[in-house]
Motif scaffolding. Structure first.
Motif, PDB file in Angstrom:
ATOM      1  N   GLU A 214      -4.961   7.194  -1.733  1.00 25.37           N
ATOM      2  CA  GLU A 214      -5.255   6.795  -0.503  1.00 25.37           C
ATOM      3  C   GLU A 214      -6.053   5.383  -0.355  1.00 25.37           C
ATOM      4  OE1 GLU A 214      -8.137  10.032  -0.542  1.00 25.37           O
ATOM      5  OE2 GLU A 214      -6.094   9.683  -1.271  1.00 25.37           O
TER       6      GLU A 214
ATOM      7  N   TYR B  33      -5.803   3.261  -2.624  1.00 22.94           N
ATOM      8  CA  TYR B  33      -4.994   2.241  -3.584  1.00 22.94           C
ATOM      9  C   TYR B  33      -5.580   2.215  -5.038  1.00 22.94           C
ATOM     10  CZ  TYR B  33      -1.989   0.609   0.493  1.00 22.94           C
ATOM     11  OH  TYR B  33      -1.287   0.672   1.409  1.00 22.94           O
TER      12      TYR B  33
ATOM     13  N   ASP C 206       2.253  -3.846   3.330  1.00 20.05           N
ATOM     14  CA  ASP C 206       1.546  -2.755   3.286  1.00 20.05           C
ATOM     15  C   ASP C 206       0.040  -3.099   3.335  1.00 20.05           C
ATOM     16  OD1 ASP C 206       2.999  -0.729   3.113  1.00 20.05           O
ATOM     17  OD2 ASP C 206       3.474  -0.533   1.176  1.00 20.05           O
TER      18      ASP C 206
ATOM     19  N   HIS D 143      -3.002  -2.060   6.130  1.00 22.08           N
ATOM     20  CA  HIS D 143      -3.950  -1.339   5.529  1.00 22.08           C
ATOM     21  C   HIS D 143      -5.232  -2.030   6.027  1.00 22.08           C
ATOM     22  CE1 HIS D 143      -5.750   1.961   3.291  1.00 22.08           C
ATOM     23  NE2 HIS D 143      -6.598   1.241   2.933  1.00 22.08           N
TER      24      HIS D 143
END
Length: 604
Positions: free
Chosen positions: A102, A104, A239, A243
């Motif tokens: 989560e 990355y 993405d 985020h």
């Protein structure tokens, strides 16, 4: 079209599926995104395969063959659109491939195996330091699936650590585990010429959890699977932006971990988010795709984007490389426009300066998405007066909110609106919609009726609060605290107290919780009111204007009190109202609230 033309089903071994992914024949878009399964779910999947239990279907969508510019043809890549989590779990557990967590960060989820477990013992576990120290646990099953794995040497070493163990029993356990790679998984291959609605319908009917993929999911799969036109890096940009919008601190990790992305054209475009803590508009990939697509392509249906990214020629009904390339270029430009610091911040400023300063005031992401689309369209129109952009976007956002324009069938409505704006110009279109939707009947009847609700999240009540914020109104019975100050720190309170109403026979929750009975109160004012009746505490507030002795609230001037009641839409005869007047109070306040919203809208 019969079923055999829409899809076919084959049994494929795990070894075949993982091999096809490693070779690039099958693309698994989710491998670029955080793996959401927990370690125990990976363990459970391996355990199910080991014991011969079914694990569900994979769904693979064949990209259409594309006509190349030189006249040749390129075979479309296969995309895994369902089963990503299961396949990713197999890749990390069996192939030893790291996945993104989560945060990355790349991390392998290793599964430990106890080959001599009894029937009541645990065969598999998520690896811990204890498993590494144990002599009978195999800490990581992926070593058993390596091409250079030597079973004889491994067994010799294991038996030396665990004397007295049956060699045959150990061999059988390891052999049975290795046979997982030969387990068959039902694989559904969808035809390349299916439209989005058919793909979605097949997906929903097959998926046992009833999860519904939307057009944005399919578009992201197409983008991530692309290797010709920069899709895989574009996917990362989307993405990462989403985020960072939620977690600005993530930038430090991103800049130190993903060097390839930091060298791309997108890195500087989203760097500003590391210092951005605004939360009015925290887009997800659905929002980014929708806005980027709509303002670049002038279309409102994301299903069209999926087709265009595949290279579809809507007229000739074929698929062409130049259409796919052009579509990726336009979408990339749209995403870059979306991420632009100036335009994004100016749009957020427009929404906040209209009085929508707290996320809980926002009811529809779709409405916000179209407002940002409109901002980008008007901002790129060299002939549109720059000074008019902000008020136009604000008024369109409020009009859309009050009329629920993008609530039912939003894509179709967005598509119609974009085409109308392109054909007529925004101002002519806006005037046309305004006259049709915001008539005197709407303001004096429709909006008043819409305010007859107990839903605190009602868009009509939230717009009323926005009107108060925009007007810098002070909260009820306070000469200092503003409504804007209390949105995040305070709560709404009943003007006619709930217990007071219940004692007087009004015990229907939908009645005493009417939004017309709500007002934001400063904590000190709320305490001073206590359990008093409205007649008592409003009269006390009036009397203290003469005595100057604070009893309820902090207002000590008659004119200031009258103004405070007016901006909070409290009927002037509130001082004499009893429980019997409650319904009369609600009706009068709704009319006042609707009138305030109208004045606020017209004054933007």
């Amino acid at each position: 079209m019969n079923n055999s033309q829409k899809y076919f089903i084959e049994q494929k071994t795990i070894e075949f599926v993982l091999g096809s992914i490693n070779s690039g024949e099958i693309a698994i878009p989710e491998i670029q995104r955080p793996f959401v399964w927990k370690g125990r779910q990976v363990r459970d999947l391996i355990d199910s395969l080991y014991n011969g239990y079914p694990t569900g279907y994979l769904i693979i969508w064949q990209n259409p063959d594309v006509k190349l510019k030189n006249g040749g043809s390129s075979m479309g890549k296969k995309i895994l659109i369902d089963g990503q989590q299961r396949v990713t779990a197999l890749m990390t557990a069996i192939s030893g491939r790291p996945v993104l967590n989560e945060n990355y960060e790349e991390k392998q989820i290793a599964i430990a195996f106890n080959p001599l477990a009894e029937s009541d013992d645990e065969c598999f576990a998520v690896k811990t330091p204890a498993h590494e120290k144990s002599s009978f646990w195999i800490p990581d099953i992926s070593v058993l699936f390596r091409s250079d794995f030597k079973l004889f040497d491994f067994m010799k070493e294991y038996l030396e650590k665990n004397p007295g163990i049956s060699q045959e029993e150990l061999y059988n356990s390891i052999y049975n585990l290795q046979q997982i790679k030969n387990c068959a998984i039902g694989t559904i291959f969808l035809a390349s010429d299916l439209d989005i609605s058919e793909v979605t319908e097949i997906f929903v009917r097959i998926n046992s959890q009833g999860k519904r993929l939307n057009e944005a999911d399919f578009a992201m799969s197409k983008i991530a699977a692309d290797e010709r036109f920069g899709g895989n890096m574009l996917r990362k940009a989307i993405d990462y932006f989403c985020h960072l919008a939620v977690d600005p601190a993530f930038y430090g990790q991103l800049s130190s971990k993903d060097h390839e992305f930091m060298a791309s054209e997108y890195a500087d475009k989203l760097k500003w988010l590391k210092d951005d803590y605004e939360n009015i508009y925290d887009p997800d990939y659905n929002d980014m795709l929708r806005v980027s697509f709509m303002h670049q392509f002038g279309r409102g249906k994301l299903g069209d984007l999926v087709s265009l990214l595949s290279g579809r020629d809507f007229i000739e009904r074929t698929f062409k490389e130049e259409i796919a390339q052009e579509s990726f270029e336009k979408l990339t430009a749209g995403v870059i426009n979306f991420m632009n610091k100036y335009t994004f911040e100016q749009f957020v400023l427009a929404i906040k300066s209209a009085g929508f300063i707290n996320p809980k005031q926002l009811n529809s992401k779709m409405t916000l998405d179209f407002a940002y689309t409109l901002y980008l369209l008007l901002n790129s129109d060299k002939e549109f007066p720059k000074v008019e952009i902000k008020p136009c976007v604000q008024k369109w956002f409020i009009l859309s909110t009050l009329t629920g324009r993008y609530i039912g069938s939003p894509e179709s409505q967005m598509d119609r609106d974009l085409r109308a704006i392109a054909a007529k110009g925004f101002m002519a279109f806006f005037k046309e919609v305004e006259e049709a939707e915001l008539s005197d009947t709407f303001w004096e009847v429709g909006l008043v009726q819409n305010l007859e609700t107990s839903a605190i999240s009602s868009p009509y009540f939230n717009t009323f609060i926005a009107a108060q914020v925009h007007g810098s109104d002070r909260s009820l019975l306070s000469n200092s605290a503003k409504v804007a100050d209390l949105l995040s720190a305070g709560d709404v309170h009943h003007i006619f107290p709930k217990e007071f109403l219940k004692k007087n026979g009004i015990d229907d929750k939908s009645m005493y919780n009417q939004v017309a009975n709500y007002a934001y109160l400063d904590t000190g004012v709320n305490i001073s009111i206590g359990k008093q009746t409205p007649q008592d505490y409003f009269t006390a507030a009036l009397n203290q204007c003469a005595t100057k002795e604070l009893k309820v609230g902090t207002i000590t001037e008659n004119a200031a009190l009258r103004e405070n009641l007016a901006v909070n839409c409290i009927p002037a005869d509130i001082f004499t109202m009893t429980a019997d007047d409650y319904e009369k109070f609600l009706k009068e306040r709704r009319i006042l609230m609707a009138k305030k919203i109208k004045e606020y809208y017209n004054n933007l």
